[in-house]
Design a protein around this motif. Structure first.
Motif, PDB file in Angstrom:
ATOM      1  N   PHE A 152       0.847  -1.207   0.000  1.00 53.99           N
ATOM      2  CA  PHE A 152       0.000   0.000   0.000  1.00 53.99           C
ATOM      3  C   PHE A 152       0.875   1.247   0.000  1.00 53.99           C
ATOM      4  O   PHE A 152       2.099   1.159   0.182  1.00 53.99           O
ATOM      5  CB  PHE A 152      -0.940   0.018   1.209  1.00 53.99           C
ATOM      6  N   ILE A 153       0.220   2.391  -0.204  1.00 55.98           N
ATOM      7  CA  ILE A 153       0.923   3.682  -0.150  1.00 55.98           C
ATOM      8  C   ILE A 153       0.295   4.544   0.946  1.00 55.98           C
ATOM      9  O   ILE A 153      -0.925   4.684   1.011  1.00 55.98           O
ATOM     10  CB  ILE A 153       0.816   4.444  -1.491  1.00 55.98           C
ATOM     11  N   VAL A 154       1.154   5.086   1.806  1.00 51.90           N
ATOM     12  CA  VAL A 154       0.743   6.085   2.797  1.00 51.90           C
ATOM     13  C   VAL A 154       1.595   7.321   2.554  1.00 51.90           C
ATOM     14  O   VAL A 154       2.792   7.191   2.288  1.00 51.90           O
ATOM     15  CB  VAL A 154       0.989   5.556   4.230  1.00 51.90           C
ATOM     16  N   THR A 155       0.985   8.496   2.620  1.00 50.32           N
ATOM     17  CA  THR A 155       1.751   9.718   2.340  1.00 50.32           C
ATOM     18  C   THR A 155       1.769  10.651   3.547  1.00 50.32           C
ATOM     19  O   THR A 155       0.894  10.573   4.412  1.00 50.32           O
ATOM     20  CB  THR A 155       1.126  10.491   1.159  1.00 50.32           C
ATOM     21  N   ASN A 156       2.795  11.507   3.560  1.00 56.81           N
ATOM     22  CA  ASN A 156       2.760  12.622   4.521  1.00 56.81           C
ATOM     23  C   ASN A 156       2.637  13.920   3.724  1.00 56.81           C
ATOM     24  O   ASN A 156       2.989  13.961   2.553  1.00 56.81           O
ATOM     25  CB  ASN A 156       3.983  12.629   5.443  1.00 56.81           C
ATOM     26  N   PRO A 157       2.101  14.954   4.364  1.00 56.90           N
ATOM     27  CA  PRO A 157       1.884  16.204   3.628  1.00 56.90           C
ATOM     28  C   PRO A 157       3.180  16.936   3.323  1.00 56.90           C
ATOM     29  O   PRO A 157       4.260  16.514   3.740  1.00 56.90           O
ATOM     30  CB  PRO A 157       1.035  17.043   4.572  1.00 56.90           C
ATOM     31  N   ASN A 158       3.045  18.018   2.627  1.00 55.63           N
ATOM     32  CA  ASN A 158       4.203  18.838   2.292  1.00 55.63           C
ATOM     33  C   ASN A 158       4.726  19.518   3.560  1.00 55.63           C
ATOM     34  O   ASN A 158       4.035  19.613   4.573  1.00 55.63           O
ATOM     35  CB  ASN A 158       3.804  19.764   1.127  1.00 55.63           C
ATOM     36  N   CYS A 159       5.995  19.932   3.503  1.00 59.09           N
ATOM     37  CA  CYS A 159       6.722  20.362   4.708  1.00 59.09           C
ATOM     38  C   CYS A 159       6.062  21.522   5.455  1.00 59.09           C
ATOM     39  O   CYS A 159       5.974  21.513   6.686  1.00 59.09           O
ATOM     40  CB  CYS A 159       8.155  20.709   4.330  1.00 59.09           C
ATOM     41  N   SER A 160       5.576  22.517   4.727  1.00 58.08           N
ATOM     42  CA  SER A 160       4.987  23.665   5.428  1.00 58.08           C
ATOM     43  C   SER A 160       3.614  23.321   5.999  1.00 58.08           C
ATOM     44  O   SER A 160       3.220  23.825   7.051  1.00 58.08           O
ATOM     45  CB  SER A 160       4.912  24.881   4.498  1.00 58.08           C
ATOM     46  N   THR A 161       2.902  22.406   5.330  1.00 60.18           N
ATOM     47  CA  THR A 161       1.579  22.002   5.835  1.00 60.18           C
ATOM     48  C   THR A 161       1.721  21.242   7.156  1.00 60.18           C
ATOM     49  O   THR A 161       0.918  21.422   8.080  1.00 60.18           O
ATOM     50  CB  THR A 161       0.871  21.095   4.809  1.00 60.18           C
ATOM     51  N   ILE A 162       2.724  20.367   7.242  1.00 56.62           N
ATOM     52  CA  ILE A 162       2.875  19.557   8.465  1.00 56.62           C
ATOM     53  C   ILE A 162       3.013  20.457   9.687  1.00 56.62           C
ATOM     54  O   ILE A 162       2.317  20.282  10.692  1.00 56.62           O
ATOM     55  CB  ILE A 162       4.113  18.631   8.372  1.00 56.62           C
ATOM     56  N   ALA A 163       3.908  21.449   9.585  1.00 59.14           N
ATOM     57  CA  ALA A 163       4.136  22.318  10.738  1.00 59.14           C
ATOM     58  C   ALA A 163       2.854  23.082  11.089  1.00 59.14           C
ATOM     59  O   ALA A 163       2.475  23.192  12.256  1.00 59.14           O
ATOM     60  CB  ALA A 163       5.275  23.288  10.436  1.00 59.14           C
ATOM     61  N   LEU A 164       2.155  23.580  10.069  1.00 62.73           N
ATOM     62  CA  LEU A 164       0.923  24.336  10.333  1.00 62.73           C
ATOM     63  C   LEU A 164      -0.133  23.460  11.002  1.00 62.73           C
ATOM     64  O   LEU A 164      -0.734  23.834  12.016  1.00 62.73           O
ATOM     65  CB  LEU A 164       0.377  24.901   9.011  1.00 62.73           C
ATOM     66  N   VAL A 165      -0.337  22.275  10.452  1.00 62.19           N
ATOM     67  CA  VAL A 165      -1.456  21.451  10.921  1.00 62.19           C
ATOM     68  C   VAL A 165      -1.203  20.903  12.328  1.00 62.19           C
ATOM     69  O   VAL A 165      -2.149  20.682  13.086  1.00 62.19           O
ATOM     70  CB  VAL A 165      -1.750  20.340   9.882  1.00 62.19           C
ATOM     71  N   MET A 166       0.083  20.742  12.687  1.00 68.19           N
ATOM     72  CA  MET A 166       0.360  20.293  14.058  1.00 68.19           C
ATOM     73  C   MET A 166      -0.054  21.333  15.087  1.00 68.19           C
ATOM     74  O   MET A 166      -0.393  21.001  16.217  1.00 68.19           O
ATOM     75  CB  MET A 166       1.842  19.945  14.206  1.00 68.19           C
ATOM     76  N   THR A 167      -0.038  22.610  14.682  1.00 72.02           N
ATOM     77  CA  THR A 167      -0.496  23.646  15.619  1.00 72.02           C
ATOM     78  C   THR A 167      -2.006  23.858  15.508  1.00 72.02           C
ATOM     79  O   THR A 167      -2.652  24.255  16.479  1.00 72.02           O
ATOM     80  CB  THR A 167       0.240  24.991  15.388  1.00 72.02           C
ATOM     81  N   LEU A 168      -2.576  23.599  14.338  1.00 65.52           N
ATOM     82  CA  LEU A 168      -4.032  23.807  14.186  1.00 65.52           C
ATOM     83  C   LEU A 168      -4.846  22.698  14.853  1.00 65.52           C
ATOM     84  O   LEU A 168      -5.963  22.936  15.320  1.00 65.52           O
ATOM     85  CB  LEU A 168      -4.409  23.865  12.701  1.00 65.52           C
ATOM     86  N   LYS A 169      -4.304  21.483  14.874  1.00 64.55           N
ATOM     87  CA  LYS A 169      -5.077  20.334  15.384  1.00 64.55           C
ATOM     88  C   LYS A 169      -5.624  20.573  16.807  1.00 64.55           C
ATOM     89  O   LYS A 169      -6.839  20.444  17.031  1.00 64.55           O
ATOM     90  CB  LYS A 169      -4.217  19.064  15.320  1.00 64.55           C
ATOM     91  N   PRO A 170      -4.762  20.930  17.794  1.00 66.02           N
ATOM     92  CA  PRO A 170      -5.333  21.131  19.133  1.00 66.02           C
ATOM     93  C   PRO A 170      -6.337  22.276  19.170  1.00 66.02           C
ATOM     94  O   PRO A 170      -7.317  22.219  19.933  1.00 66.02           O
ATOM     95  CB  PRO A 170      -4.103  21.421  20.004  1.00 66.02           C
ATOM     96  N   LEU A 171      -6.115  23.305  18.341  1.00 72.90           N
ATOM     97  CA  LEU A 171      -7.054  24.438  18.334  1.00 72.90           C
ATOM     98  C   LEU A 171      -8.367  24.035  17.675  1.00 72.90           C
ATOM     99  O   LEU A 171      -9.459  24.390  18.135  1.00 72.90           O
ATOM    100  CB  LEU A 171      -6.420  25.636  17.607  1.00 72.90           C
ATOM    101  N   TYR A 172      -8.274  23.280  16.599  1.00 74.32           N
ATOM    102  CA  TYR A 172      -9.477  22.830  15.875  1.00 74.32           C
ATOM    103  C   TYR A 172     -10.345  21.956  16.778  1.00 74.32           C
ATOM    104  O   TYR A 172     -11.573  22.012  16.715  1.00 74.32           O
ATOM    105  CB  TYR A 172      -9.024  22.043  14.638  1.00 74.32           C
ATOM    106  N   ASP A 173      -9.694  21.153  17.631  1.00 72.91           N
ATOM    107  CA  ASP A 173     -10.455  20.272  18.533  1.00 72.91           C
ATOM    108  C   ASP A 173     -11.178  21.048  19.626  1.00 72.91           C
ATOM    109  O   ASP A 173     -12.179  20.585  20.158  1.00 72.91           O
ATOM    110  CB  ASP A 173      -9.515  19.244  19.189  1.00 72.91           C
ATOM    111  N   GLN A 174     -10.668  22.219  19.984  1.00 75.27           N
ATOM    112  CA  GLN A 174     -11.229  22.931  21.143  1.00 75.27           C
ATOM    113  C   GLN A 174     -12.011  24.188  20.788  1.00 75.27           C
ATOM    114  O   GLN A 174     -12.863  24.620  21.566  1.00 75.27           O
ATOM    115  CB  GLN A 174     -10.066  23.296  22.091  1.00 75.27           C
ATOM    116  N   PHE A 175     -11.725  24.783  19.647  1.00 75.81           N
ATOM    117  CA  PHE A 175     -12.359  26.068  19.284  1.00 75.81           C
ATOM    118  C   PHE A 175     -13.000  25.955  17.899  1.00 75.81           C
ATOM    119  O   PHE A 175     -12.723  25.007  17.160  1.00 75.81           O
ATOM    120  CB  PHE A 175     -11.299  27.187  19.269  1.00 75.81           C
TER     121      PHE A 175
END
Ligand SMILES: NC(=O)c1ccc[n+]([C@@H]2O[C@H](COP(=O)([O-])OP(=O)(O)OC[C@H]3O[C@@H](n4cnc5c(N)ncnc54)[C@H](OP(=O)(O)O)[C@@H]3O)[C@@H](O)[C@H]2O)c1
Length: 348
Positions: free
Chosen positions: A141-164
């Motif tokens: 199978f194939i699993v992918t990771n996002p592009n470099c700038s997206t990874i950093a952004l989404v790691m900070t958005l995830k906790p905020l998206y879950d709470q706000f």
């Protein structure tokens, strides 16, 4: 030990894979591929090594082969650091041949049956693997990771998206030259300069972020429902992408709660204590002049994202802003694929 191969092992990201896998407790590098220009040569002769550590002894004499599954024997996982156009052609062949492909390339990221995963953010999307194998008749199978700038952004958005309730996000990036590969940006173009365009980068940040935060309903991923607008720029920094992030919420918020949700953020890799998982995925800096790429890109061995200048926006209501730094070839590329593979190895 699990035998692993690296596709595109001589490039910027390929070298990071070699470095990060050198002392890995579960993965042993037994195959290296690149273009026909490098095939047939010993790794140390094929590569122009750019990292601060030495080429690990275990791979120096390994003969590089063509990026063809018929030339890669007895390998369970392949990490792909291929240019996207090559990845589109060959990654499916490796999966068809029964290998698990953990890819950095953008070629397959938005295929509806290919998981696009950051283990701290959306590990449940890995359930798409079963759909992919059934639909395509693959043993691998194939699993992918996002592009470099997206990874950093989404790691900070995830906790905020879950709470706000996030209404919209604007992000302006200052991206390192290593993000374009060794031959990507000529020195004459970037020294004493800034280039205000990175091909397809803004589109990737805008679409991949919403996909990563989307709900997986058992069959498909339904994108998160807010706006992301990105402006991407190349700057004269070797490693480490910086991003200025502006977020508008639907409602008012408490800044201490925002800080708490970023500080306390943990994901499945932390719970499972995976080898490459940083203890704290997001590190908060309180100093006015941090984070900076040179000082903060190696936070959590290059696997954590540093956030600073976290403040309320005094101009627009219900809004906040911050600056982040993430290492583009570690957390944003090779380290991201390795963490995906560690998670797969642990839970599948
Ligand atoms: N750099 C980053 O920060 C970053 C971050 C996230 C994702 N990515 C993605 O990761 C991938 C690799 O990026 P990079 O920066 O490492 O690129 P790179 O430095 O240009 O390296 C490309 C690698 O692919 C090999 N290659 C080139 N053409 C090939 C062909 N026709 N067949 C087989 N192999 C071929 C090269 O081998 P030779 O040495 O033989 O030419 C080299 O090993 C890209 O898809 C990129 O978008 C990069």
């Amino acid at each position: 030990m699990v035998n692993v191969g690296i596709l595109g092992a001589t490039g910027m990201v390929g070298q990071r894979f070699i470095q990060l896998l050198a002392d890995h407790p579960d993965f042993e590098v037994t195959a290296l591929t690149a273009s026909s220009r490098s095939a047939g040569k010993k790794y140390e002769d094929a590569v122009t090594w750019h990292l601060e550590t030495k080429i690990p002894d275990a791979v120096k004499d390994t003969v590089v082969v063509n990026t063809d599954p018929r030339e890669v024997k007895d390998v369970e996982i392949v990490f792909s650091a291929l240019p996207s156009q090559n990845a589109a052609k060959v990654e499916p062949k490796f999966a068809e041949a029964g290998m698990k492909v953990a890819s950095n390339a953008s070629a397959m990221r938005m295929e509806p049956d290919v998981p696009l995963v950051v283990p701290e953010v959306n590990p449940e999307h890995l359930d798409l693997i079963e759909t992919q194998q059934k639909r395509r008749g693959w043993d691998g199978f194939i699993v992918t990771n996002p592009n470099c700038s997206t990874i950093a952004l989404v790691m900070t958005l995830k906790p905020l998206y879950d709470q706000f309730n996030i209404k919209r996000v604007y992000v302006s990036t200052m991206q390192a030259v290593s993000g374009a590969g060794y031959n990507g940006v000529p020195s004459m173009a970037i020294v004493d300069n800034l280039v205000p365009f990175i091909g397809e980068e803004e589109e990737k940040m805008e679409s991949e972020t919403l996909h990563l935060l989307g709900d997986f309903d058992g069959e498909t991923v339904n994108n998160a429902n807010f706006g992301v607008s990105a402006s991407c720029h190349r700057v004269a920094v070797l490693d480490g992408h910086t991003e200025a992030v502006f977020i508008e919420m639907d409602d008012d918020f408490d800044l201490d709660e925002v800080k708490g949700s970023l500080t306390n953020f943990k994901g499945l890799p932390q719970k499972l204590n995976l080898y490459s998982a940083p203890e704290d995925p997001v590190v908060i800096r309180e100093e006015d002049n941090r984070p900076q790429p040179r000082m903060d890109r190696m936070a959590g061995n290059g696997m954590a994202v540093s956030v600073g200048r976290l403040r309320r926006d005094e101009v627009y209501s219900n809004s906040l802003k911050y600056v982040l730094v993430g290492h583009n070839t570690i957390r944003g590329a090779a380290g991201a694929s390795i963490l995906n593979a560690e998670l797969i190895n642990e839970i599948l």
